[in-house]
Each structure stands twice: as C-alpha cells, then as structure tokens.
Design an enzyme around this catalytic site. Structure first.
Site, PDB file in Angstrom:
ATOM      1  N   HIS A 197       3.558  17.254  -0.229  1.00 23.76           N
ATOM      2  CA  HIS A 197       2.548  18.031   0.516  1.00 23.76           C
ATOM      3  C   HIS A 197       3.168  18.913   1.604  1.00 23.76           C
ATOM      4  CE1 HIS A 197       3.120  14.525   3.032  1.00 23.76           C
ATOM      5  NE2 HIS A 197       2.328  13.754   2.325  1.00 23.76           N
ATOM      6  N   HIS A 223       7.325  11.561   2.619  1.00 23.20           N
ATOM      7  CA  HIS A 223       6.430  12.127   3.631  1.00 23.20           C
ATOM      8  C   HIS A 223       7.367  12.686   4.696  1.00 23.20           C
ATOM      9  CE1 HIS A 223       2.609  12.320   6.029  1.00 23.20           C
ATOM     10  NE2 HIS A 223       3.529  12.548   6.946  1.00 23.20           N
ATOM     11  N   HIS A 249       0.425  13.444  -6.747  1.00 23.16           N
ATOM     12  CA  HIS A 249       0.318  12.747  -5.447  1.00 23.16           C
ATOM     13  C   HIS A 249      -1.163  12.537  -5.129  1.00 23.16           C
ATOM     14  CE1 HIS A 249       1.664  12.260  -1.044  1.00 23.16           C
ATOM     15  NE2 HIS A 249       0.361  11.984  -1.083  1.00 23.16           N
ATOM     16  N   LYS A 267       8.127   5.590  -2.485  1.00 21.87           N
ATOM     17  CA  LYS A 267       7.595   6.473  -1.452  1.00 21.87           C
ATOM     18  C   LYS A 267       8.186   6.125  -0.096  1.00 21.87           C
ATOM     19  CE  LYS A 267       4.948   9.371   0.625  1.00 21.87           C
ATOM     20  NZ  LYS A 267       3.755  10.116   0.425  1.00 21.87           N
ATOM     21  N   HIS A 273      -4.205   9.529  -3.446  1.00 25.57           N
ATOM     22  CA  HIS A 273      -4.580   8.229  -2.876  1.00 25.57           C
ATOM     23  C   HIS A 273      -5.863   7.784  -3.557  1.00 25.57           C
ATOM     24  CE1 HIS A 273      -1.713   8.611   0.507  1.00 25.57           C
ATOM     25  NE2 HIS A 273      -1.924   9.900   0.299  1.00 25.57           N
ATOM     26  N   LEU A 274      -5.775   6.684  -4.297  1.00 25.84           N
ATOM     27  CA  LEU A 274      -6.975   6.191  -4.996  1.00 25.84           C
ATOM     28  C   LEU A 274      -7.616   5.020  -4.268  1.00 25.84           C
ATOM     29  CD1 LEU A 274      -5.866   6.428  -8.748  1.00 25.84           C
ATOM     30  CD2 LEU A 274      -7.290   8.020  -7.445  1.00 25.84           C
ATOM     31  N   ARG A 275      -6.918   4.483  -3.262  1.00 22.66           N
ATOM     32  CA  ARG A 275      -7.445   3.356  -2.461  1.00 22.66           C
ATOM     33  C   ARG A 275      -7.688   2.123  -3.348  1.00 22.66           C
ATOM     34  NH1 ARG A 275      -5.532   6.311   1.610  1.00 22.66           N
ATOM     35  NH2 ARG A 275      -7.005   7.771   2.489  1.00 22.66           N
ATOM     36  N   ALA A 317      -6.694  10.682   9.223  1.00 24.22           N
ATOM     37  CA  ALA A 317      -6.168  11.880   8.556  1.00 24.22           C
ATOM     38  C   ALA A 317      -6.416  11.754   7.064  1.00 24.22           C
ATOM     39  CB  ALA A 317      -4.669  11.990   8.813  1.00 24.22           C
ATOM     40  N   LEU A 370      -2.605  14.886   7.364  1.00 24.39           N
ATOM     41  CA  LEU A 370      -1.194  14.885   7.768  1.00 24.39           C
ATOM     42  C   LEU A 370      -0.303  15.126   6.558  1.00 24.39           C
ATOM     43  CD1 LEU A 370      -1.152  11.970  10.355  1.00 24.39           C
ATOM     44  CD2 LEU A 370      -0.666  14.388  10.805  1.00 24.39           C
ATOM     45  N   HIS A 423     -11.521   8.875   3.007  1.00 23.55           N
ATOM     46  CA  HIS A 423     -11.817   7.867   4.036  1.00 23.55           C
ATOM     47  C   HIS A 423     -13.329   7.790   4.146  1.00 23.55           C
ATOM     48  CE1 HIS A 423      -7.778   7.425   5.824  1.00 23.55           C
ATOM     49  NE2 HIS A 423      -7.620   8.690   5.480  1.00 23.55           N
ATOM     50  N   ASP A 440      -2.866  15.240  -2.904  1.00 23.90           N
ATOM     51  CA  ASP A 440      -2.965  14.407  -1.702  1.00 23.90           C
ATOM     52  C   ASP A 440      -4.431  14.115  -1.363  1.00 23.90           C
ATOM     53  OD1 ASP A 440      -2.049  12.786   0.311  1.00 23.90           O
ATOM     54  OD2 ASP A 440      -1.649  14.404   1.721  1.00 23.90           O
TER      55      ASP A 440
HETATM   56  O1  DOR Z   1      -3.768  13.176   5.445  1.00 17.49           O
HETATM   57  C1  DOR Z   1      -3.192  12.214   4.961  1.00 17.49           C
HETATM   58  N1  DOR Z   1      -3.861  11.143   4.512  1.00 17.49           N
HETATM   59  N2  DOR Z   1      -1.856  12.213   4.919  1.00 17.49           N
HETATM   60  C2  DOR Z   1      -1.162  11.137   4.539  1.00 17.49           C
HETATM   61  O2  DOR Z   1       0.030  11.194   4.573  1.00 17.49           O
HETATM   62  C3  DOR Z   1      -1.852   9.879   4.200  1.00 17.49           C
HETATM   63  C4  DOR Z   1      -3.208  10.115   3.768  1.00 17.49           C
HETATM   64  C5  DOR Z   1      -4.056   8.863   3.728  1.00 17.49           C
HETATM   65  O3  DOR Z   1      -3.601   7.863   3.163  1.00 17.49           O
HETATM   66  O4  DOR Z   1      -5.185   8.894   4.239  1.00 17.49           O
HETATM   67 ZN    ZN Z   2      -0.569  11.396   0.691  1.00 14.68          ZN
END
Ligand code: DOR
Ligand code: ZN
Length: 363
Positions: free
Chosen positions: A178, A140, A17, A103, A19-21, A271, A227, A259, A255
């Site tokens: 998560h 989620h 899991h 997802k 996030h690579l953006r 988050a 989150l 950002h 996770d």
């Molecule tokens: O903390 C989090 N960031 N929880 C998520 O479910 C999404 C993620 C995000 O994409 O920034």
């Molecule tokens: Zn996530």
C-alpha cells in the site's frame, strides 16, 4: 482483454492485500472479496495474530466457510512476524503450502501491530531463511519513531530500513505494501527498471482517489483515515501514474480494512477503509480517467501472479459501463445494526459495474 466502449472483459483479478477479519465481520465481508477476486493475500493481524501453521490453517478454513460454496476463491495465508517467530515454523508453513508469504509490521505501526517486530535485527535469522527458501516478505513500510512526522513515515522507512534490508538480503522477494508517496513510487520503479524483479509494490484504490484534504473536508472524516495515511496531491498523482503505467512492479492490493462503525467513529478512531465491495470499479474509474484501461488487466490480474510465481486465472470477468450509486452501507450483513463499516465511495456514482457470470449484481 476485450475492450469496447460499453464493456471491458478482463482476466479474473486477485487481491494481493486484504483484511478479512474473523467471526461475524469475516462472514459479512468475505463474500464481497470472493465475488470478484479469485485469490486474496489475507493479512494476519488478528487478535491474537496468525503466527503458526495451525492458526493459519484454521483461519483459512473459517474463510472458506464464510464464502458461498459456488464461488471459486482461494485465500492465500500470511504469517505475522514477531521478534520471536521461529524460522523453522515459517519454513514448514511455506513448504506445506499454508503460508504464501510473511508480513512485517513494525511494532505499533498500525492496527493490531503491537506484537510486530521491534527491530529488524531481531529477525535476521528469519529473513535469512526466507531469502534462502524464496518466501516473499510483505512490508508495512512506515517507521514508528514518535519524532518522525506521520506524513513522512513511509519515506523515512525506505531510507532507513528498506534500502539497508535489500543490501543485506539481495535475493529476498519483497512487496512494499500500500504505497502512498512519490518516494516509494520512484524507488520501486527505479529498481525495477534496473532489472530487479524481486521488488514490487501494491497500490490501494483509496490512495489513488484521495489526498489528505479528503480527511478534513468540512469536518474530520474518519471514513478516509487509514495507514499509511493519505498524502498530498502530488503523491496521489505519482501513485496514479505508477498504477496505470503498465509496469509489472505495481499491482493491485486493496488493503480493504473493515472496522465496525463504533471503532471508526470514536475519539480515537481506527485506521482502515472498507473498499472490498466496489474495489474493481474504483480502480477502473482511475484507469479510465487516465486513458489507460488497456493496462487495467495487467495491474489487476497479471503482475501479481507473475511476481508470486503463481498461475494466471483462467476465468474472465466483465466490467460493464453502467452507472451505479454506491450505498452508504450494506444492511443484510448479519452484523449488529449500525455496525456496518461505511463503504468506500458511499453516495458517489461510479461509471462501471462488475458483472460476474452466474452471480448476483452488487447493486
Ligand atoms: O488502514 C489500515 N488498516 N492500515 C493497516 O495497516 C491496517 C489496517 C487494519 O487492519 O485495519
Ligand atoms: Zn493492510
């Protein structure tokens, strides 16, 4: 796994899991994940979200281009479920090997989830199809009702959505992502010990290290906001016990969610915790504290592929017992000055360092 007091050789892990953006952030963060993890399940919460096979194929290609050519790394793509997603599109993506899973974001539960599912009844055809073709559903697990306390949203989701969902689709393969509470740990462990091999959970490094006091230590700490939000110490302890237990229903999912600093440090901060750079060292610290290093390989490298029905990685990786101090940010990223996300564990000393043969060290 080979263990000595100074090094630990494990099968190369996967991140189930992450996030690579996209764009500059993707280029900046993907190499850190690919350096250590052979495969990663990539979250689809881009803007716009990844809902079609073509979008996922194109995104996968951008990820591959963002990773150094000499690194073996396989992005495993996911489809973002919406109220209107077409079951046939999902099935096509799954059968063509483009989608590994789908997802479920309850609408407005988290970052870029506005297009998520407003009510599970709206995707009943999709869930039926996924159950029939054995396509994993990644959840989620938080309710979004404004009248449910933010710290209770995961436990409420299990009671009001997950239990009924499993009764309705008993063969659907589900990962509760998560997890953050003892209620989630108990639910997954109990079902697993009762013989259910179609239900599992991922656990992040930050939920293993932080309790909710961390968010308020001497001031409001946006770097520790994610989150589902981190919970009380008793929940953190339950997660640590679960992750280090050796039970195959718990496996690694960082996770990691970068950002830009301007997004985190604002009056309404985003988050997400960016932990990709030292994720494995972070997990190793927890397993070492628990005297459970012998279970790290299962959690990081074996339980996940077995759940997904994928081969185990053949390569190995060495964790060397050598202290490293985590810097605040990495500067040579190509991002705008000052926009690098703060690294998880910034300023702390970690006991282990990952050594990947033929690759430069992080620090
Ligand atoms: O903390 C989090 N960031 N929880 C998520 O479910 C999404 C993620 C995000 O994409 O920034
Ligand atoms: Zn996530």
């Amino acid at each position: 796994m080979q263990d000595s007091s100074s090094q630990l050789v494990i099968r190369r892990p996967d991140d189930w899991h992450v996030h690579l953006r996209d764009g500059a952030m993707l280029k900046a963060v993907a190499p850190a994940t690919a350096r250590v993890f052979a495969r990663a399940v990539v979250m689809p919460n881009l803007k716009p979200p990844v809902t079609t096979v073509d979008q996922a194929r194109a995104y996968r290609q951008r990820i591959v281009e963002a990773v150094p050519a000499d690194v073996r790394f396989e992005p495993l793509m996911t489809a973002y479920l919406t109220d209107h997603i077409d079951p046939a599109e999902l099935e096509r993506g799954f059968s063509e090997g483009v989608f590994t899973a789908a997802k479920l974001y309850p609408a407005n539960a988290t970052t870029n989830s506005a297009a998520g599912v407003s009510d599970l009844s709206r995707i009943s055809k999709v869930l039926e199809r996924m159950e029939a073709i054995d396509m994993p559903l990644l959840i989620h697990g938080e309710v979004t009702d404004a009248d449910v306390d933010v710290f209770d949203r995961e436990a409420a989701f299990i009671e009001s959505h997950l239990i009924p969902l499993r009764q309705r689709y008993p063969s659907l393969r589900i990962v509760l992502e998560h997890i953050t509470t003892e209620q989630a740990v108990d639910f997954i462990r109990t079902e697993s010990l009762a013989g259910d091999s179609r239900l599992a959970a991922t656990i992040t490094p930050h939920h293993l290290h932080l309790n909710r006091n961390a968010m308020f230590l001497g001031g409001l700490r946006s770097d520790f906001y994610c989150l589902p939000v981190v919970k009380r110490e008793c929940h953190r302890r339950a997660l640590v016990k679960a992750a280090t237990s050796g039970l195959s229903c718990f496996f690694l999912g960082t996770d990691s969610a970068p950002h830009p600093r301007s997004g985190k440090e604002s009056s309404c901060g985003c988050a997400g915790i960016f932990n990709a750079v030292h994720a494995l060292e972070s997990y190793a610290a927890v397993f070492e504290q628990e005297g459970a290093l012998e279970h790290l390989q299962g959690f990081a490298s074996e339980h996940g592929p077995r759940f997904y029905g994928l081969p185990l990685n053949n390569e190995s990786l060495t964790l060397v017992k050598r202290q490293q101090t985590v810097p605040k940010t990495l500067e040579d990223s190509g991002l705008e000055a000052g926009e690098w996300p703060v690294l998880f564990h910034a300023g702390e000393t970690l006991n282990w360092s990952v050594h990947v043969d033929g690759q430069a060290e992080t620090n």
